[in-house]
Each structure stands twice: as C-alpha cells, then as structure tokens.
Design a protein around this motif. Structure first.
Motif, PDB file in Angstrom:
ATOM      1  N   PRO A 797       0.834  -1.210   0.000  1.00  0.00           N
ATOM      2  CA  PRO A 797       0.000   0.000   0.000  1.00  0.00           C
ATOM      3  C   PRO A 797       0.865   1.255   0.000  1.00  0.00           C
ATOM      4  O   PRO A 797       2.055   1.220   0.329  1.00  0.00           O
ATOM      5  CB  PRO A 797      -0.790  -0.130   1.303  1.00  0.00           C
ATOM      6  CG  PRO A 797       0.102  -0.930   2.194  1.00  0.00           C
ATOM      7  CD  PRO A 797       0.788  -1.909   1.291  1.00  0.00           C
ATOM      8  N   GLY A 798       0.226   2.358  -0.352  1.00  0.00           N
ATOM      9  CA  GLY A 798       0.927   3.635  -0.324  1.00  0.00           C
ATOM     10  C   GLY A 798       0.910   4.236   1.060  1.00  0.00           C
ATOM     11  O   GLY A 798      -0.118   4.214   1.749  1.00  0.00           O
ATOM     12  N   PHE A 799       2.055   4.753   1.507  1.00  0.00           N
ATOM     13  CA  PHE A 799       2.152   5.498   2.754  1.00  0.00           C
ATOM     14  C   PHE A 799       2.267   6.971   2.375  1.00  0.00           C
ATOM     15  O   PHE A 799       3.232   7.372   1.707  1.00  0.00           O
ATOM     16  CB  PHE A 799       3.378   5.069   3.565  1.00  0.00           C
ATOM     17  CG  PHE A 799       3.285   3.684   4.161  1.00  0.00           C
ATOM     18  CD1 PHE A 799       2.190   2.866   3.931  1.00  0.00           C
ATOM     19  CD2 PHE A 799       4.304   3.201   4.970  1.00  0.00           C
ATOM     20  CE1 PHE A 799       2.109   1.590   4.479  1.00  0.00           C
ATOM     21  CE2 PHE A 799       4.229   1.932   5.533  1.00  0.00           C
ATOM     22  CZ  PHE A 799       3.130   1.124   5.282  1.00  0.00           C
ATOM     23  N   THR A 800       1.306   7.781   2.787  1.00  0.00           N
ATOM     24  CA  THR A 800       1.241   9.166   2.297  1.00  0.00           C
ATOM     25  C   THR A 800       2.182  10.106   3.023  1.00  0.00           C
ATOM     26  O   THR A 800       2.433  11.219   2.559  1.00  0.00           O
ATOM     27  CB  THR A 800      -0.192   9.694   2.402  1.00  0.00           C
ATOM     28  OG1 THR A 800      -0.617   9.637   3.774  1.00  0.00           O
ATOM     29  CG2 THR A 800      -1.144   8.864   1.541  1.00  0.00           C
ATOM     30  N   VAL A 801       2.695   9.687   4.186  1.00  0.00           N
ATOM     31  CA  VAL A 801       3.641  10.537   4.917  1.00  0.00           C
ATOM     32  C   VAL A 801       5.040  10.155   4.490  1.00  0.00           C
ATOM     33  O   VAL A 801       5.467   9.015   4.650  1.00  0.00           O
ATOM     34  CB  VAL A 801       3.467  10.361   6.443  1.00  0.00           C
ATOM     35  CG1 VAL A 801       4.493  11.229   7.176  1.00  0.00           C
ATOM     36  CG2 VAL A 801       2.057  10.730   6.858  1.00  0.00           C
ATOM     37  N   ARG A 802       5.754  11.105   3.927  1.00  0.00           N
ATOM     38  CA  ARG A 802       7.105  10.829   3.431  1.00  0.00           C
ATOM     39  C   ARG A 802       8.147  11.159   4.496  1.00  0.00           C
ATOM     40  O   ARG A 802       7.994  12.073   5.280  1.00  0.00           O
ATOM     41  CB  ARG A 802       7.403  11.630   2.151  1.00  0.00           C
ATOM     42  CG  ARG A 802       6.402  11.349   1.027  1.00  0.00           C
ATOM     43  CD  ARG A 802       6.630   9.949   0.443  1.00  0.00           C
ATOM     44  NE  ARG A 802       5.837   9.757  -0.770  1.00  0.00           N
ATOM     45  CZ  ARG A 802       4.664   9.143  -0.800  1.00  0.00           C
ATOM     46  NH1 ARG A 802       4.154   8.654   0.316  1.00  0.00           N
ATOM     47  NH2 ARG A 802       3.992   9.007  -1.920  1.00  0.00           N
TER      48      ARG A 802
END
Length: 802
Positions: A797-802
């Motif tokens: 999945p994508g993690f939106t916090v970089r």
C-alpha cells in the motif's frame, strides 16, 4: 502453461470416437488394451531427423504489413564476393507471440554483386510455383546450386498473417554460415522489426533442435557420489492441529472432490483403445486434452505424498486404482504415457506431462504402491534408449522441465546409472551451466531456448542431483549460481518469485506486481531446490528460510480452502480475479499439480534427520520418531505458530540417549533467541543459525523457546507503474502481511502513515491472531496475506507521509 492451445490431431479424434463407441457397446467393465502398438510406425510418424528450428523466446525479425499482398524483402551484405552453396530460411518458432507464423506463401532468393540487384542470379523461385507450405518449425533449406556473390536478397511476394517473420537466414559456404554478423537492410525500414537479428550470432547450442553430446557422459566408474548430511523424512511425521494440518486436510478434500476417477484415467484408456464416457464439457479442453495424463499425475503427486504421513482409505483406493489402469494400458515395452509415442513432441507432452506422471509414480511408490516403482522402471528402460532422445530437449515446449524425471528416478529404489547418463548426453547444457556459475542474469531472463520463466527452476534441480550422483563440482557451481541469481534478482518481499508465465520478459529486479505474479509452480520448484541445498548444508539456515517464506506466502496463500488451488496469487488488488464458485478445481492447471504435490509433502519440511540427531527446521504442531545410536527418540512439538510465537518440544526416550538436536533460529528473528531445557537456559542462538543442543535425553525432557517476532517494513523498489514512490511491504516474522479493505474499499489503497510510524500504529485485534487494526484508519486492517481470499487488498500500500 496458458495460451498454448493446439487442435487435436485427426487420429486422436478418431481414437476418442472409437473408444466412446466401445464404451456404449460393451460397457465400462475392465478390458485389456485394444490397440496393437508398432514402434517403427510411431518413429516414422514422429518425423525424426528433420532440420528444425529450436524453439526460442528472444526477439526475432518481424515486419508487419497492411495486407498479405504487400511485397517485402531483406538483403544481406556479405562484405565481399563469397562462394555460396546453400541458403537456409529459419521460420519463426516462438509457438505463440509476435514472432510466430508469418512465413511467406510465395518468395524468391536472389544473389548479386550489385546492391541494387540490377543484375542477379535467381537462387530459388517460389513466386511461380505452388504456395510454399507452412513450415511450422522446419527449416526451408535450399542447396540447388553453387554461386558466387556479395549480396543475398530474400523477397516475399505473398505474405501470411499480414507480416514477414524470420528467426534467421543462414548463407552457407562449405558448411559454415557466412552471413553471421553481416549487415542487413530491408525494404520497409522499421526500428521495431529487429532486422539485424536476421544475421545474429548463433545461439550457444546452435539453431536446431538436435542435442546429442556423448562427450558429456561420465563413466560410472569415475563417479564420486556425494551424500546428504541430513535426510528429509519420507514418513513418520504426524501433524497435530494447526495451519499445516488444516492445509493438508483441505488438500485431501480437494483431491477427492475435484475430478471423478473416470476423468482421471480417461486419457490412458483413450490411448489404449479402451471404452470411455464422452468428454465432460465442463472440463478444460486445454488442461485435459492437450496435456493427457497430467490429470492422473496431479492426483498421484498429491495423494502419494499425503499417504506417506496419514492414512485415508478413499485416497489410497483411488491412487491404487489409477496405478492399475496405467498398468493395464501400458505397452509391452514398458511405455505407459497417455499419448502415442509419435506425439511425444506435441505441445508439452514429452516434458511437462512426462514429468507429472513420473513424479506421481514416485510419490505413489514411496506411499507403498510397489507396482508404481515397477512401472516407473519399465518406462525408463524404454525411454533411456528410445529414438526420440536427441530431440527431447528442444522440440517439445519447455523441454527443460523434462530433465527432473530422470534424475529423480535415479534416486529411487529402481534407479539405474543410465538415468543419469541420458541426462548428461541429451539434456545437459554446458554453456548454461557456465552462465549460471558466473552469475550472469541473462542465463535466467534471456534463456536462449524457449520461454524463460520460473519453470527453469525445475531445470536447475537436476544439476544438484547430477552433483550428488557423480560428485562433479561443475554441477554444484551451476546450481549455486542459479540460487544467487533468483534470490538476488527475482525474489520479491515475502519470497514470491517475480519471474512468471506471460508473453513478456522479466528483467532483473523488475518485481512486477500485476504481471502474472505469484505463480505457485515457481515457488514449488524453489522449495524443492532449497530442500536439496538444505540437506547438503543443513546448518546454513538460509535455505530453510526460503522454504518457509514460500510455504506461507505463496503455497498456502494460493489455496482456496478445500475448493481449489489458484494459478497466480497477485500481491495487489485481488489475488486471482473475481471468484466463481466451483471453478478452481475443474482446470487441472500446472499450479494445481505442483500445489497439491507440496501440500501433501508439508510434514517433510518440519524436520530433517542426520546420523547423530535431528534438525528442527519449521515450527508446526507435530511429532517425529527417529533413531540415533540404536536408540529411539520421539519429539513432539506443541505450538500454534505463526499465530503464536511460543514453541515447546517434548523429548522422549525409554532409555537415556545421546543425541544432537539443532534448533533453528530464523533469520527474521528480531534478536538472539534463548532456548531452555527443562526450564534452564542452555544457550542463545543468533538470527540465521542453528543452536546445537548435544546431551543425553531422558523421558519427557522439554525444550522451550519463544520466537522473537516483530514487524519489518520494506520499500518497494521494482518498476510496476504507479508504485514508484511511497509503497511499502510489511512482514511479521516470516509472514507477509496484506492491508485489506475491510469495508470493501478497492481503490486508493493508501494510509496516512510513514515507514517509521506504521509499526506503532498497528494494534492487535482481540480474538483474531495476526490481525491488526490501524490506529486512526477504520477502512483497512492488516491480515496475513495467506488468509486473504476475495477481499480487496495490497501487500504494497501507499504510505502518504514521506
């Protein structure tokens, strides 16, 4: 395996109709084979010795046309005036794909000293003759005259399939291809046509389908066999309640409910001229009719392996009855496949199907059916001297998968040295062994013959068998190199091999997520390869680690309860498309066969037994009895792993007995692992090792330890579009986790987290072991990937916090 469809030959259709008539006329009572077999006729029908292009999947020359009436030419510049005494046109030989078909119906070949061909010599003219027949894989060879010239032009005046396709054009002079490496031009220049491949270098073992290298054969007296340091148990391991037992029980139900007995033996009876019922239209025409005998091999692989550990009357009866039918239908010389001998090169009969039937006979033999071993020996006594051998590697599809049957047969009670020597002479690929030993990635993803994908792994297994049989280090070097190549370039997080079946190539580290990912076959072969390495080097933990990942994250993940077995298990979106009830078990796919084979053999991966003790390799509720120094010792493992990390192993011996017990400390462990005996610590093992306990064991001694399980987060680093940044996989111990849309959410599989924060955001769900809620997000939960069935999910999945 998919997309490889071919119409049944007229002869087979007639045989099927005759057999159906016999069934209606005489009923289904037992009959002996009705057909009189004539091997000389079979050899003639196989059309042996014809110059054929060896199958390939590398790019080839292919020039598209608007219509078949378009004229196209290619022209070779030999660099100077040369003597020409033959020209060979090698047709496209991909079988399916862009470089298949396309051989022209009408053409001419001219030779000139002038690049414009104002003046030329006509070498061959099929523009005024009848149409040239579709050659399939047969080389169009012309040696009608000897001429001199610098330029050779091949002009197609009537195309087929709206394209001109050619594997290669060879211009011969005194037996040598003088066009190799020469400049080529074409009438309609296109960068996509790959015109330069017309004169490419020859492939390492040549362009044709004959492989016969007697110089490879090692006399038996020179062999120095290598013994395993540990052995996988063939029986004597009993599973208790837990995930492995549930998986095996599901597999038993699948085997007993997927196909009828008559369906499983139908192809053998058809070939022998015995009565059969009409073909069931609900079955897959391809998997049943185009791979005849594989359906019986599939059952024998699953049932034979299962019956080594647990008794099931229905399973044993059906296994024995199948063996009886194969015996009834075999030919007097021992030939027993479910297709006529002359069809051995059709589709994948001679490699895939022969492998499955061979594996099935071996598993049935080890399960106690001694007739299976007798049939096996009779067949390979025929095969080891048959006339078809020189074309068995290249002419059938995926010929490399046809090597393992001989080396496995050698290591059975009925094996003979000839089984090994046939492999060396007709199947051994020295150039490939060198590539593998040198860790050249092209050996895997640009294998120059046939389609490179995970079925090459089962072509590597035999090299370890050859090493064990002969002691020749070159075989070991090749297998070790292959292991490094797959592990370092085509293994994705969680252990799935990321080189699978499909009409495309998988470059190193491509790690595609949606391109036919998670094919069970590849990891089944990977398990078998790693088992061989583990038994050679039992104290190297990495091989068992690979087996463990493959079992949980591919093999078990591909099982759909007791209903069936998936072909692919993708790592994002849905595993294998929308589920249609009662369809997974009516296909007989390659992954069903290899899946049931592994499910049935699960107990043999838990322990391995050495002369002086036992290795505890995997953690599953089970028990084993073994002997050391003439003393019987029993181990009983109690655990709910992977749902719980605690493991207890009781050790029982009627008399005190000295024995070594090696406890695996997995490479995924979060730290050193303390091991207790009767409540006292006896040592700490480092991750990726085995902790040795060498002592005198009494009755009811207890080994205890807790596996240090924790989360690991790994960034996706492949080339799948849409996953370039910010996508991560999570593992818990060896278990690949999936983020599941528990409210049915199918898109935007991403959460407001970072790689650093996600671990603290995962909260165990009470009553649901290995299920985790995500703090602040009710749309998703993390589950073990192997539990996901029809739910939308993503393992990356994508993690939106970089």
């Amino acid at each position: 395996m998919k997309n490889r469809f071919k119409v049944l030959t007229n002869r087979k259709t007639v045989v099927c109709l005759m057999a159906s008539f016999l069934f209606m006329a005489f009923g289904s009572h037992t009959l002996q084979a009705q057909i009189k077999f004539n091997e000389a006729n079979e050899i003639r029908e196989a059309n042996l010795g014809v110059e054929r292009v060896a199958r390939y999947y590398i790019p080839a020359y292919s020039s598209k046309a608007v219509s078949n009436n378009e004229t196209k030419w290619v022209q070779i510049d030999l660099g100077s005036v040369r003597k020409i005494d033959g020209i060979k046109l090698l047709p496209g030989a991909q079988g399916w794909g862009p470089a298949s078909g396309g051989f022209p119906a009408r053409f001419k070949i001219e030779v000139s000293d002038d690049p414009a061909f104002v003046h030329s010599i006509m070498y061959e003219d099929y523009t005024i003759k009848d149409e040239y027949p579709i050659p399939d894989d047969v080389v169009a060879s012309f040696a009608t005259k000897e001429v001199n010239g610098r330029y050779v032009r091949f002009t197609a005046t009537q195309l087929r399939d709206n394209k001109l396709v050619m594997t290669k054009i060879m211009v011969m002079s005194d037996g040598k291809d003088i066009a190799e490496g020469c400049k080529v031009t074409e009438s309609n220049s296109s960068k996509d046509s790959n015109v330069e491949l017309i004169t490419r270098q020859a492939r390492p073992q040549g362009e044709f389908d004959i492989t016969d290298n007697p110089g490879n054969v090692m006399p038996e007296k020179t062999w120095k066999p290598v013994s395993y340091k540990a052995e996988a148990p063939l029986c004597g391991v009993k599973l208790s309640d837990g995930l492995f037992k549930t998986t095996m029980d599901n597999n038993i139900n699948y085997l007993l409910n997927s196909f009828t007995f008559d369906q499983l033996v139908r192809n053998f009876r058809v070939k022998a001229g015995l009565p059969v019922e009409p073909f069931d239209g609900n079955l897959s025409v391809f998997w049943f009719k185009q791979l005849p005998g594989s359906e019986a091999g599939r059952f024998l692989m699953g049932a034979g392996n299962t019956l080594r550990w647990t008794e099931n009357d229905a399973l044993r009866k059906e296994m024995n009855d199948i063996i009886d039918v194969i015996d009834q239908c075999k030919e007097p010389d021992g030939y027993l496949m479910a297709y006529p001998k002359h069809c051995i090169f059709d589709v994948e009969y001679g490699a895939y199907t022969r492998s499955w039937v061979t594996h099935g006979l071996i598993e049935a033999g080890f399960a106690g059916n001694q007739k299976a071993f007798s049939l096996l020996r009779g067949f390979y006594d025929w095969f080891d001297k048959c006339a078809f051998l020189p074309e068995m590697l290249r002419r059938p599809r995926q010929g490399t998968q046809g090597i393992i049957p001989m080396t496995r047969t050698y290591f059975t009670p009925v094996g003979k040295p000839k089984d090994i020597q046939v492999v060396q002479r007709y199947f051994q690929e020295n150039y490939w062994m060198e590539q593998l030993a040198n860790r050249d990635p092209k050996a895997i993803w640009q294998y120059p013959y046939d389609r490179p994908h995970n079925y090459l792994v089962t072509g590597i297994e035999p090299y370890l068998d050859l090493y064990r049989a002969t002691g020749a280090k070159k075989y070991l070097d090749a297998a070790l190199g292959a292991w490094d190549l797959y592990h370092d370039n085509w293994e994705i997080v969680g252990g799935s091999l990321a080189i699978n079946e499909g009409p495309f190539l998988y470059a190193p580290k491509s790690y595609y997520l949606r391109r036919e990912a998670g094919e069970l076959c590849g990891n089944a072969f990977w398990i078998r390869l790693n088992q061989r390495f583990h038994l050679l080097y039992p104290e190297e933990e990495k091989y068992v680690s690979e087996i463990e990942k493959s079992l949980y994250n591919v093999v078990i993940a591909n099982q759909y309860g007791s209903e069936g077995i998936r072909y692919f298990a993708k790592l994002v979106d849905r595993k294998y498309g929308p589920h249609v009830p009662n369809t997974y078990h009516c296909m007989n796919t390659c992954c069903e066969g290899q899946g049931t084979r592994i499910y049935g053999s699960l107990p043999e991966y838990i322990y391995s037994v050495a002369k002086d003790g036992v290795y505890v390799d995997l953690y599953s509720a089970s028990e084993i009895s073994y002997k050391t120094n003439n003393h019987a010792i029993r181990l009983k493992m109690s655990t709910q792993f992977p749902y719980d990390s605690k493991v207890d192993i009781s050790v029982s011996s009627e008399q005190p007995a000295q024995s070594k017990i090696y406890i695996r400390v997995p490479s995924w462990a979060a730290g050193d692992m303390a091991v207790m005996v009767n409540g006292s610590e006896v040592g700490k093992g480092k991750p990726g090792s085995y902790l040795l306990i060498d002592r005198k064991w009494g009755n009811n001694d207890m080994i205890s330890f807790t596996l240090p399980m924790s989360f690991r987060v790994t960034k996706y680093n492949g080339i799948e579009k849409g996953f370039e940044e910010g996508h991560y996989a999570i593992e818990y111990g060896p278990i690949l986790m999936a983020m599941v849309g528990v409210k049915g959410k199918k898109i935007n599989m991403e959460i407001n987290a970072s790689a650093e924060s996600i671990k603290s955001m995962l909260k165990p769900i009470v009553g649901k072991p290995l299920h985790f809620a995500i703090e602040g997000d009710s749309e998703f939960e993390y589950w073990p990937y192997f539990e996901v069935q029809d739910q939308p999910f993503s393992c990356f999945p994508g993690f939106t916090v970089r």
